[in-house]
Design a protein around this motif. Sequence first.
Motif, PDB file in Angstrom:
ATOM      1  N   ALA A  97       0.490  -1.151  -0.262  1.00  0.00           N
ATOM      2  CA  ALA A  97       0.161   0.124  -0.036  1.00  0.00           C
ATOM      3  C   ALA A  97       0.952   1.264  -0.153  1.00  0.00           C
ATOM      4  N   ARG A  98       1.800   1.110   1.283  1.00  0.00           N
ATOM      5  CA  ARG A  98       2.891   2.263   0.648  1.00  0.00           C
ATOM      6  C   ARG A  98       3.659   2.879  -0.913  1.00  0.00           C
ATOM      7  N   ILE A  99       4.292   1.847  -1.054  1.00  0.00           N
ATOM      8  CA  ILE A  99       4.769   1.437  -2.475  1.00  0.00           C
ATOM      9  C   ILE A  99       3.551   2.223  -3.577  1.00  0.00           C
ATOM     10  N   ALA A 100       2.572   1.912  -3.853  1.00  0.00           N
ATOM     11  CA  ALA A 100       0.975   1.890  -4.188  1.00  0.00           C
ATOM     12  C   ALA A 100       0.320   3.476  -4.059  1.00  0.00           C
ATOM     13  N   SER A 101       0.509   4.018  -2.681  1.00  0.00           N
ATOM     14  CA  SER A 101       0.221   5.534  -2.900  1.00  0.00           C
ATOM     15  C   SER A 101       1.540   6.351  -3.150  1.00  0.00           C
ATOM     16  N   GLU A 102       3.014   5.938  -2.914  1.00  0.00           N
ATOM     17  CA  GLU A 102       4.134   6.967  -4.028  1.00  0.00           C
ATOM     18  C   GLU A 102       4.023   7.053  -5.236  1.00  0.00           C
ATOM     19  N   LEU A 103       3.031   5.528  -6.027  1.00  0.00           N
ATOM     20  CA  LEU A 103       3.382   5.649  -7.002  1.00  0.00           C
ATOM     21  C   LEU A 103       2.513   6.461  -7.683  1.00  0.00           C
ATOM     22  N   ARG A 104       1.490   6.340  -7.703  1.00  0.00           N
ATOM     23  CA  ARG A 104      -0.278   6.718  -7.523  1.00  0.00           C
ATOM     24  C   ARG A 104       0.354   8.927  -7.491  1.00  0.00           C
ATOM     25  N   ASP A 105       1.040   9.223  -6.156  1.00  0.00           N
ATOM     26  CA  ASP A 105       1.629  10.258  -6.486  1.00  0.00           C
ATOM     27  C   ASP A 105       2.006  10.782  -7.468  1.00  0.00           C
ATOM     28  N   ALA A 106       3.247  10.066  -7.763  1.00  0.00           N
ATOM     29  CA  ALA A 106       3.581  10.406  -8.784  1.00  0.00           C
ATOM     30  C   ALA A 106       3.686  10.356 -10.170  1.00  0.00           C
ATOM     31  N   ILE A 107       2.386   9.428 -10.307  1.00  0.00           N
ATOM     32  CA  ILE A 107       1.835   9.475 -11.845  1.00  0.00           C
ATOM     33  C   ILE A 107       0.842  10.503 -11.622  1.00  0.00           C
ATOM     34  N   LEU A 108       0.239  10.851 -10.079  1.00  0.00           N
ATOM     35  CA  LEU A 108      -1.132  12.240 -10.585  1.00  0.00           C
ATOM     36  C   LEU A 108      -0.279  14.006 -10.496  1.00  0.00           C
ATOM     37  N   ARG A 130      10.526  -7.196  -4.481  1.00  0.00           N
ATOM     38  CA  ARG A 130       9.730  -7.362  -5.604  1.00  0.00           C
ATOM     39  C   ARG A 130       8.529  -7.556  -5.625  1.00  0.00           C
ATOM     40  N   LEU A 131       8.159  -8.289  -4.140  1.00  0.00           N
ATOM     41  CA  LEU A 131       6.757  -9.403  -4.051  1.00  0.00           C
ATOM     42  C   LEU A 131       6.254  -7.645  -3.650  1.00  0.00           C
ATOM     43  N   PRO A 132       6.211  -6.605  -2.538  1.00  0.00           N
ATOM     44  CA  PRO A 132       5.275  -6.346  -2.466  1.00  0.00           C
ATOM     45  C   PRO A 132       5.084  -4.956  -3.712  1.00  0.00           C
ATOM     46  N   VAL A 133       6.478  -4.964  -4.598  1.00  0.00           N
ATOM     47  CA  VAL A 133       5.507  -3.988  -5.789  1.00  0.00           C
ATOM     48  C   VAL A 133       4.347  -4.486  -6.909  1.00  0.00           C
ATOM     49  N   ARG A 134       5.271  -5.742  -6.235  1.00  0.00           N
ATOM     50  CA  ARG A 134       4.093  -6.814  -7.488  1.00  0.00           C
ATOM     51  C   ARG A 134       2.350  -6.391  -7.300  1.00  0.00           C
ATOM     52  N   GLU A 135       2.328  -6.257  -5.370  1.00  0.00           N
ATOM     53  CA  GLU A 135       0.678  -6.416  -4.884  1.00  0.00           C
ATOM     54  C   GLU A 135       0.509  -4.851  -5.551  1.00  0.00           C
ATOM     55  N   ALA A 136       1.476  -3.626  -5.089  1.00  0.00           N
ATOM     56  CA  ALA A 136       1.195  -1.960  -5.596  1.00  0.00           C
ATOM     57  C   ALA A 136       0.753  -2.141  -6.998  1.00  0.00           C
TER      58      ALA A 136
END
Lengths: 223, 223
Positions: free
Chosen positions: B16-27, B50-56
């Motif tokens: 979730a943390r990785i997803a949140s940062e990548l989301r911000d980068a996209i937005l 890479r595992l949590p990255v895949r979840e993100a």
Amino acid sequence: MDDMTLEMPAHGAAGARIASELRDAILTGEQQPGARILQNDLADRHGASRLPVREALRMLEAEGLVTLVANTGAWVSRLSLVECEEMYQMRERLEPLLLRYNVPLLSDEVLDRLTVLADAMESSDDVEQFLRLDREFHLSCYSAAQTSVLGDTVLRLWNRTQHYRRAFTRVFRSEGDRSVHHEHQLLVSAIGGHDIDGAERILADHIRRTRLELARHPDVFDN
Amino acid sequence: MDDMTLEMPAHGAAGARIASELRDAILTGEQQPGARILQNDLADRHGASRLPVREALRMLEAEGLVTLVANTGAWVSRLSLVECEEMYQMRERLEPLLLRYNVPLLSDEVLDRLTVLADAMESSDDVEQFLRLDREFHLSCYSAAQTSVLGDTVLRLWNRTQHYRRAFTRVFRSEGDRSVHHEHQLLVSAIGGHDIDGAERILADHIRRTRLELARHPDVFDN
DNA sequence: TCCAACAGGATTGAATACAATATAAGCAAA
DNA sequence: TTTGCTTATATTGTATTCAATCCTGTTGGA
């Protein structure tokens, strides 16, 4: 080339396959809301490791069919009456739009099929059969246009509410209300006549009436 | 209890943390549509495997911000004009409903804030600032009611179209159209007067007008 | 009898290691 | 030069393994 059959690589699709089977199990009612989902169970049953299972659970969580709690586990999602009403209100707004996309594109074959389905529902006395027919009827109305998000969003709303539609249908059908069938017939003829605005209105009213009936049966959401 | 600070366990939240940062980068536009996303890069940059990255990536795929292709890779999602118009049409239907949920609950503080934001937008000449203000303006209208799916669905539509709204705003603001601001003011007064139906209509028209303007600038979707 | 603290086991989360796949560069032949 | 094949490399997908967390049954005390 090794083979003439164009085969989709089994690699890279394990998560999707597991998700698909679990989704079916939830939609048929084999897996009830509130039921615990163990990663090991699913992994063993599919002869895979827990990793693709975790991906499958993430996919179904995104669809709203599964609820994940970190470090704790996964359950088949429950719905409260309030949440279900919200989804029906979304359907009241979105499905008429989706129908608008489809009306100009629907073929005569699909239209005939709609008539058959509407008739079959009237003479059906089995709940499961009615649910299948009703689902096919409505989704057939949306089968012509290729949308990128609208169709998916509507399908997810159908899937998330599927269990409660089943429970509701059991108690409601016994009351012998015929207006559902009347609305189906009206919808078919509006679509056949390419009356987009009329079809939109009929569909919105149809969903709205169901929502109001649903609110009269809050017991469906107990437990 | 070991500690008085109630700490969310760092375990079980990496994805979730990785997803949140990548989301911000996209937005923010730091990551542009079409950009390749390497699992190893993200993993290294976050000091994780890479595992949590895949979840993100799965989470962001579900939100429509990332496009995954099996055995191949992940990219920041692109949108065509047709897809973007579809999302705007969904917004035209859904946001008035969401507004309806919120109007009775919005506090005077939020209403004051809406006025401030509308005024600030009129006198803003920076695109990024305008985008921030406009986003806060509209999302503030939806900040009072707790919905379970409607709010999320609308937010996702905003997020998926964010990049193209930025590109569109660049070319459109130069044309000096004032009606956007007029509609914002009308919306604030309708909300303040608890005129739900009026507010719904103004908002639908506002989104609709933007969609029609968007269709006049297909170049925004080139490349 | 009830409640709290405490193991023990079960379950999930993440890291490492290996297998499968796709992309790209190099090479040979037309 | 171009086209098609081959090989090498990079990247993704999955299994195995270990660590962190949560739930449960039990025990001790008030």
